[in-house]
Scaffold this motif. Structure first.
Motif, short mmCIF file in Angstrom:
data_model
loop_
_atom_site.label_atom_id
_atom_site.label_comp_id
_atom_site.label_asym_id
_atom_site.label_seq_id
_atom_site.Cartn_x
_atom_site.Cartn_y
_atom_site.Cartn_z
N SER A 36 0.86 -1.19 0.00
CA SER A 36 0.00 0.00 0.00
C SER A 36 0.90 1.23 0.00
N THR A 37 0.70 2.09 -0.99
CA THR A 37 1.55 3.28 -1.11
C THR A 37 0.79 4.51 -0.63
N LEU A 38 1.42 5.26 0.27
CA LEU A 38 0.83 6.46 0.86
C LEU A 38 1.61 7.66 0.33
N THR A 39 0.94 8.55 -0.39
CA THR A 39 1.64 9.64 -1.07
C THR A 39 1.39 11.01 -0.46
N ALA A 40 0.54 11.10 0.54
CA ALA A 40 0.29 12.40 1.17
C ALA A 40 1.53 12.86 1.94
N THR A 41 1.66 14.16 2.14
CA THR A 41 2.82 14.69 2.85
C THR A 41 2.72 14.47 4.36
N SER A 42 1.55 14.08 4.85
CA SER A 42 1.39 13.75 6.27
C SER A 42 0.18 12.84 6.42
N GLY A 43 0.12 12.11 7.54
CA GLY A 43 -1.01 11.24 7.77
C GLY A 43 -0.74 10.25 8.87
N LEU A 78 4.25 1.64 2.02
CA LEU A 78 5.30 2.54 1.55
C LEU A 78 4.81 3.97 1.69
N ILE A 79 5.52 4.76 2.49
CA ILE A 79 5.23 6.19 2.61
C ILE A 79 6.14 6.88 1.61
N SER A 80 5.55 7.47 0.57
CA SER A 80 6.36 7.99 -0.55
C SER A 80 5.73 9.23 -1.17
N PRO A 81 5.71 10.36 -0.44
CA PRO A 81 5.23 11.60 -1.07
C PRO A 81 6.18 12.02 -2.19
N SER A 82 5.65 12.42 -3.32
CA SER A 82 6.47 12.78 -4.46
C SER A 82 7.38 13.96 -4.14
N GLY A 83 8.68 13.76 -4.33
CA GLY A 83 9.64 14.83 -4.14
C GLY A 83 10.11 15.03 -2.71
N ALA A 84 9.65 14.22 -1.79
CA ALA A 84 10.04 14.40 -0.38
C ALA A 84 11.53 14.16 -0.19
N THR A 139 2.07 8.49 13.20
CA THR A 139 1.82 9.57 12.24
C THR A 139 3.12 9.93 11.55
N TRP A 140 3.00 10.33 10.28
CA TRP A 140 4.20 10.72 9.55
C TRP A 140 4.06 12.13 8.99
N THR A 141 5.19 12.76 8.82
CA THR A 141 5.27 14.04 8.13
C THR A 141 6.45 13.99 7.17
#
Length: 757
Positions: free
Chosen positions: A417-424, A445-451, A520-522
């Motif tokens: 499961s890919t999580l693309t938000a910048t936080s959550g 996978l926590i993967s916001p584009s460009g992070a 929670t992630w940021t």
């Protein structure tokens, strides 16, 4: 003789090392026919992955989709058959019957399922990456497609079963792919060599059934032209042994017995404490009273099957009735025997056992620390070492066997499961309130584009101590650097992934669940820089291309990163000699010319900030499209490039040999006193090299020679007109390398270097 060799060496002036360093950035200068769909994508795939036989990708694509991109708008089948996706016809949902090869390709290529489904370019390149990876793992030659049948089988969606109908279906697929490669018209259209495949030899007794005009299929057999398809002689059966595909059958006639109705529930890993050949020989010694089902070689992972899985091998004492056992060549105290080839082969075998109906789950593989002693893991763990079974004294595979690596190889296609938000927020599989379950492998996978980094803070943590674990990695998958492995009730606190991606993997055993975790992630995002106003935007696609006039300068920016600028212009029947130049480059930018159908005609890919140039002499009066983009996403918001399209009634002079661009400078108004010969470089076998002679008119004799000066084929007679390009056809089976073309011009001989890829 020494003098002759020195002359040729001086003409070539390219060492193998130099060629290897310069080849990736050379331009593709030969035109691609408009009738060839996705030609540029296939060409890029072969450049990236030269182990793939040329034509193989088109053969698979044609067999699956007739080289057409299948998207979500395609009508569903009235039979309820699952829908294929993309140019390569991959299956994301097999409906419990077909193999889901799209997910396999996604895993092997590290490209997302969604991207492969929706983007034709990604669909082709991801399949090529998966194909090349499998070829490299098996150390196969790229020269003979017939040796690649195991790759085609592995990447097919068709079920792998031992019945006649399933084998016939799979052989029919392989027959279609190889037949495509054997057709001369395909070789000419798609620019691949003649492999001269002997289909009768490849398919043996079943060739007649496969090539028949009609076949009769029942639930148990297939017949055609009075002959019955033999599943035992099928390609799949010949690639596969009785129980496990790649194994060589060398069954022992003794040292085994009946299981007496006891079901297989476990799989045991052993180390021979000796050699592969010695082990095989010992198992066939009827006085040894010992055996295992399989033996694996260290050097290349070759597998030999000694005992049928239906029978009881004698490898683990009282635990024999319910186990399958495999011996690995080597010694427990010498880690060098446990090679990558052995791990991969052993995991493939174990994975086959997990899908053979025994009820052995790959998730029940031991993944704890390797040890020197013996201890029982209990019945929950189904795939484990000799040392992990009860009442044992042997300690193999011992302290040097990497169980974590083995676990990942067996369970090599997890759902992510890919999580693309910048936080959550992120939770275990039970969600924010319920316990996680048994036999869980949850990957997120926590993967916001460009992070640039990810920070994860836990607010709750409770896993069964010592049995269930959370793995956190700094990267996009479970092979990335491990941040930590956590169990019990001690919170991991705050974790940081500096790669900009964080991968979480929860594993639970077969009993006892707990509340799990909540966190929670940021994401830290880069400061964005605005792009200058560009009067041509938006022009990111061919269909959105903006019109530009000829013989005028046009300036624009490649911005933001990944920007593609498309333009179009018209050429007339009088000024039909076209030159494109791309100058004032802040970074490495590339230039491409397309026809109105979207087929790539020419490209110029000089390295660094060198200008790009394309010439198309004698172009038909038509509308043409131009694409400008940054190599590897290069971009600039401060410097605009200059694009100019120039047309004239006389031909432009082609680039000198070795130039990375498609073309060179305009013709000099004064003809040189000494003939000057230029030729397009590099070119592909089976296509034309465009040769131009300045300062000479009259007959010529052209001879292609190898690097030692030896002629290749017969001489070609031609009539040369000064400054007029001449198409020189190259043999289709020409090997990549450096060649010399000699031109006898009246009483004068000219030499020109030709690079064939």
């Amino acid at each position: 003789m020494k003098t002759t060799l020195l002359i040729w060496a001086g003409l070539l002036c390219l060492t193998p090392t130099a060629m290897a360093q310069t080849a990736p950035r050379l331009a593709a200068t030969s035109a691609v026919g408009a009738e060839t769909p996705y030609a540029a994508d296939f060409a890029e795939a072969y450049r990236r992955y030269p182990v793939i036989p040329r034509g193989m990708l088109e053969a698979v694509a044609y067999t699956q989709t007739h080289i057409r991109h299948i998207d979500a708008t395609e009508p569903a089948s009235c039979t309820g058959m699952p829908q294929a996706a993309g140019v390569m016809g991959l299956f994301a949902d097999g409906k419990g019957y077909f193999r889901e090869n799209l997910k396999l390709v996604a895993r092997l290529s590290d490209v997302s399922v969604e991207q492969i489904k929706t983007d034709p370019h990604s669909n082709i390149l991801a399949y090529a990456a998966a194909y090349a990876r499998l070829v490299n793992e098996r150390n196969l030659s790229g020269a003979d497609p017939a040796r690649h049948l195991p790759i085609l089988i592995e990447l097919s969606e068709l079920p792998l079963a031992k019945d006649a109908v399933s084998n016939f279906a799979l052989d029919s697929h392989l027959y279609s792919v190889l037949s495509f490669l054997n057709k001369a018209e395909n070789q000419q259209q798609y620019h691949f060599p003649s492999y001269n495949l002997d289909l009768r030899a490849i398919f043996g007794a079943n060739f007649r059934v496969l090539s028949a005009g009609a076949a009769q299929v029942s639930d148990r057999s297939v017949e055609a032209d009075g002959q019955t398809f033999d599943p035992g002689s099928s390609t799949y059966a010949r690639v596969n042994s009785t129980n496990y595909g790649p194994a060589i059958s060398d069954f022992t006639t003794c040292n085994y017995s009946s299981r007496n109705g006891v079901a297989v529930t476990h799989y045991a890993i052993h180390t021979v404490q000796g050699t592969y050949a010695g082990c095989i020989s010992w198992f066939k010694n009827c006085s040894s009273n010992v055996s295992a089902h399989y033996v694996i070689r260290s050097s290349d992972g070759q597998v030999t099957q000694m005992v049928s899985e239906a029978n009881k091998a004698w490898h683990i004492g009282n635990e024999n009735p319910y186990t399958i056992g495999t011996e690995h060549e080597g010694y427990v105290n010498d880690a060098s025997w446990y090679t990558t080839a052995m791990y991969n082969s052993s995991a493939d075998l174990a994975r086959d056992i997990t899908v053979s109906g025994y009820g052995i789950s790959g998730l029940r593989t031991f993944y704890g620390a390797a040890t020197t002693g013996t201890f029982s893991t209990g019945a929950c763990v189904k795939i484990k070492g000799h040392q992990h079974y009860p009442n044992q004294t042997h300690t193999d595979p011992g302290v040097n066997w990497n169980w974590e690596r083995f676990y990942k190889l067996i369970n090599n296609a997890p759902t992510v499961s890919t999580l693309t938000a910048t936080s959550g927020s992120v939770y275990d599989s039970g969600g924010p309130s319920a316990n996680y379950g048994d036999d869980v492998r949850q990957c997120q996978l926590i993967s916001p584009s460009g992070a640039t980094s990810i920070k994860l803070t836990f607010s709750a943590f409770d896993l069964e101590s010592g049995y269930d674990h959370l793995f956190v990695y700094d990267g996009s998958n479970a092979n990335a650097p491990l941040i930590g492995k956590y169990s019990g009730t001690t919170s991991p606190g705050t974790l940081t992934a500096t790669s900009g991606k964080m991968f979480l993997e929860l594993r639970s055993d077969c009993a006892t669940t707990r509340p799990g975790f909540a966190a929670t992630w940021t994401a830290t995002m880069p400061t964005t820089t605005s792009c200058p106003t560009d009067s041509y935007e938006a022009n990111e696609t061919l269909s959105a291309g903006k019109f530009i006039g000829v013989n005028v300068n046009n300036s624009a920016y490649v911005c933001p990163a990944g920007d593609n600028d498309w333009y179009y212009f018209n050429s007339s029947s009088t000024n039909n000699n076209i030159k494109l130049t791309l100058t004032n480059l802040p970074f490495d930018y590339e230039l491409e010319l397309y026809n109105a159908s979207g087929a790539l005609l020419y490209s110029s890919t000089n390295p660094s900030t060198n200008s790009e140039t394309i010439i198309y002499n004698g172009a038909p009066a038509a509308t043409y499209y131009v694409r400008v983009y940054g190599y590897n996403g290069a971009t600039s918001n401060t410097t605009a490039y200059t694009l100019r399209v120039s047309t004239q009634s006389v031909a432009w002079r082609q680039a000198p040999a070795g130039d990375g661009s498609a073309v060179a400078a305009r013709l000099s108004p004064t003809a040189p006193t000494q003939p000057v010969v230029t030729i397009t470089n590099p070119v592909e076998a089976g296509t034309k090299a465009w040769l131009t002679v300045s300062g000479y008119d009259g007959p010529a004799e052209l001879v292609l020679r190898d690097s030692q000066g030896q002629p290749i084929g017969s001489a070609t007679q031609a009539e040369i007109a000064s400054e007029q390009p001449l198409g020189y056809s190259l043999p289709a089976g020409l090997r990549p390398g450096v060649y010399i073309v000699t031109l006898q011009l009246s009483k004068h001989v000219e030499y020109v270097k030709l690079l064939v890829r």
